[in-house]
Scaffold this active site. Structure first.
Site, short mmCIF file in Angstrom:
data_model
loop_
_atom_site.label_atom_id
_atom_site.label_comp_id
_atom_site.label_asym_id
_atom_site.label_seq_id
_atom_site.Cartn_x
_atom_site.Cartn_y
_atom_site.Cartn_z
NE ARG A 105 4.38 33.37 7.95
CZ ARG A 105 3.56 34.00 8.78
NH1 ARG A 105 2.78 33.30 9.59
NH2 ARG A 105 3.50 35.32 8.81
CB THR A 149 2.96 44.96 12.05
OG1 THR A 149 2.91 44.42 13.37
CG2 THR A 149 2.82 43.83 11.06
C1 UD1 Z 1 -0.35 39.84 11.83
C2 UD1 Z 1 -0.64 40.27 13.27
C3 UD1 Z 1 -1.59 39.26 13.89
C4 UD1 Z 1 -2.84 39.12 13.05
C5 UD1 Z 1 -2.51 38.80 11.60
C6 UD1 Z 1 -3.75 38.88 10.74
C7 UD1 Z 1 1.38 41.39 14.05
C8 UD1 Z 1 2.59 41.29 14.89
N1 UD1 Z 1 0.60 40.32 14.00
O1 UD1 Z 1 0.35 38.60 11.89
O2 UD1 Z 1 -1.95 39.69 15.19
O3 UD1 Z 1 -3.68 38.12 13.59
O4 UD1 Z 1 -1.55 39.74 11.08
O5 UD1 Z 1 -3.53 38.38 9.46
O6 UD1 Z 1 1.11 42.43 13.50
N2 UD1 Z 1 4.70 43.88 7.43
C9 UD1 Z 1 5.46 45.00 7.17
N3 UD1 Z 1 6.62 45.18 7.84
C10 UD1 Z 1 7.05 44.31 8.79
C11 UD1 Z 1 6.27 43.17 9.05
C12 UD1 Z 1 5.09 42.98 8.34
O7 UD1 Z 1 5.08 45.83 6.33
O8 UD1 Z 1 8.12 44.55 9.36
C13 UD1 Z 1 3.44 43.70 6.65
C14 UD1 Z 1 3.43 42.45 5.81
O9 UD1 Z 1 3.89 42.72 4.50
C15 UD1 Z 1 1.97 42.03 5.84
C16 UD1 Z 1 1.44 42.59 7.13
O10 UD1 Z 1 2.39 43.56 7.58
O11 UD1 Z 1 1.22 42.56 4.76
C17 UD1 Z 1 1.28 41.53 8.21
O12 UD1 Z 1 2.51 40.86 8.40
P1 UD1 Z 1 2.59 39.29 8.62
O13 UD1 Z 1 4.01 38.93 8.81
O14 UD1 Z 1 1.83 38.58 7.59
O15 UD1 Z 1 1.86 39.19 10.04
P2 UD1 Z 1 1.13 37.94 10.65
O16 UD1 Z 1 2.12 37.01 11.21
O17 UD1 Z 1 0.15 37.40 9.70
CA CA Z 2 -0.31 37.74 7.60
#
Ligand code: UD1
Ligand code: CA
Length: 461
Positions: A15, A79
């Protein structure tokens, strides 16, 4: 029980619409992730593992001075999968693991400490950091039962319209006992709208097996703002800026207009210093007391003494400026510039890798590079050091009490001895002994009564 930390930073941050990994986007001159790590270091964890994936090498390179371990998530599977990728780094570890998103830079270490304390007191295996947001869109929502106990987390994309109305959100911070964590991660599936392994699902797994889940609500919901797009990046920047400016103003710094003053949290500024608008002070800069800085000044990773003036439109990086020095307007001090007490660097002057001695002046239109200037030296307007011959850089030494005439070219390597003078407009290529005058000019020719020959004007026909 020991505490260790996993920070999730493997996502691209779709995004953000950027080629730069999301966690490296700068906020007040520092990568977003470094703020999260600052808070993490304050809780003195036993181990810190950052999970990287997209732009892994770039992240490691950018944070090379920070002592953390890395785990690699090679595929973006969510995550939950990201945490699983860190498992190897905890093979011999038994204790609590705090898991944090790398994209919430406003988190305070005191909040993390309170969160961990409450987790330990509860004698439970899993706790969540939650907050109430007026606009909870985009966040996972906390589902509680009639008694107020946390049951599970539902992601926005999977939520029913009723669940979407819930204002309590998942901050993305968890504290989990390691044994339970690895067990629960083994039970995750990707049956959801995004087809990902969701870390928040470990909450539902915990309650299904009869475990109690701790929910620690952050009073200041601003702290858990996640950055997913550039709008949120700007919001978070504004919060951090306000926080830092407030702290400085309460400690005795005048900030004429805090809304347009950009100071990173690591900067220290002494009392009675006045910062004029549109000024940026970044990195590990230290500014003393009673200084006047700005408007429109940039200072990065520099040390500024007491009662220093840095006037309009000056640009300063990695420099040392001692007490009572005067810089600018329109001065450029580059790396390894050392301006000693009471020295003056004036308009349109660039200084690089040079020392300007006490009380010396470089007031107008000069370039001083790879030079040592002694005390009480005056450099005339337009004088420069010619430090580069196209292949190598050479040094210029200007001893105490020297007077360099305007528009002198000092071709390095060269030494101008104590008390010597150079004539205006001279190109000096040989050392000048102490007390001597060096002048290099053709004699002025004066032809009296000279008139230009009349010529036919080329007018428009
Ligand atoms: C996530 C949470 C959501 C929470 C929010 C808070 C999940 C599924 N959702 O959503 O419940 O309210 O954060 O801000 O966890 N990342 C990885 N590997 C991956 C995916 C993500 O390392 O495969 C890392 C990203 O770099 C980031 C963090 O995890 O730093 C969160 O990922 P992001 O995609 O921003 O999750 P949100 O949609 O914000
Ligand atoms: Ca996030």
């Amino acid at each position: 029980m020991d505490i260790s930390v996993i920070v999730l930073a493997a996502g691209k941050g779709k995004r953000m619409k950027s080629d730069i990994p999301k966690v490296l986007h700068p906020i007040l001159g520092r990568p977003m992730l470094s703020y999260v790590l600052d808070a993490v270091f304050e809780i003195s964890p036993k181990r810190i593992v950052v999970v990287v994936g997209y732009g892994a090498e770039k992240i490691k390179e950018t944070l090379s001075s920070i002592d953390v371990k890395y785990a690699l998530q090679s595929k973006h599977l969510g995550t939950g999968d990201a945490v699983r990728c860190a498992k190897e780094a905890f093979r011999d570890y038994h204790g609590n693991i705090v898991i944090l998103n790398g994209d919430f830079p406003l988190i305070r270490s005191e909040t993390l400490k309170g969160f961990i304390e409450s987790h330990k007191k509860g004698n439970i295996e899993i706790s969540l950091l939650t907050a109430f947001h007026e606009s909870p869109e985009g966040y996972g929502r906390i589902i509680r039962n009639g008694n107020g106990d946390v049951l599970r987390i539902v992601e926005e994309k999977d939520a029913t319209s009723k669940e979407k109305k819930i204002k309590e959100i998942n901050s993305g911070a968890y504290c989990v006992e390691s044994g339970f964590l690895w067990e629960a991660l083994g039970k995750l599936d990707s049956k959801n709208k995004q087809g990902e392994y969701y870390l928040p699902d470990i909450v539902g797994i915990a309650t299904k097996s009869g475990r109690k889940v701790g929910g620690y609500i952050v009073p200041d919901s601003e702290e858990v703002l996640g950055v997913n797009n550039r709008e949120e990046l700007a919001m978070v920047e504004e919060c951090l800026r306000t926080r830092t400016n407030e702290r400085l103003m309460l400690s005795g710094v005048t900030i004429v207009n805090p809304e347009v003053t950009y100071i990173s949290p690591g900067v220290s500024i002494g009392a009675d210093t006045v910062i004029y608008p549109n000024t940026f002070i970044y990195g590990g800069t230290k500014v003393g007391r009673g200084c006047k800085i700005g408007p429109s000044v940039w200072i990065e990773d520099s040390k500024v003494g007491d009662e220093v003036t840095i006037a309009f439109s000056s640009y300063i990086t990695k420099a040392i400026i001692e007490d009572k020095a005067r810089i600018g307007p329109f001065a450029h001090l580059r790396q390894e510039s050392q301006i000693l007490s009471g020295a003056k660097i004036g308009n349109f002057v660039e200084i690089k890798k040079s020392k300007v001695g006490r009380g010396s002046k470089v007031p107008h239109l000069s370039y001083v590079g790879d030079t040592n200037i002694g005390e009480r030296v005056n450099i005339g307007a337009g004088a420069i050091t010619c430090n580069y011959d196209g292949f190598d850089k050479h040094r210029t030494i200007i001893e105490d009490d020297v007077f360099i005439g305007s528009d002198t070219m000092l071709v390095a390597p060269i030494r101008v001895g104590k008390g010597a003078t150079t004539g205006a407009g001279s190109t000096i290529t040989k050392d000048v002994p102490p007390g001597a005058l060096a002048i290099e000019r053709t004699k002025q020719l004066v032809i009296t009564g000279w008139k230009r020959k009349p010529r036919e004007k080329k007018g428009n026909k």
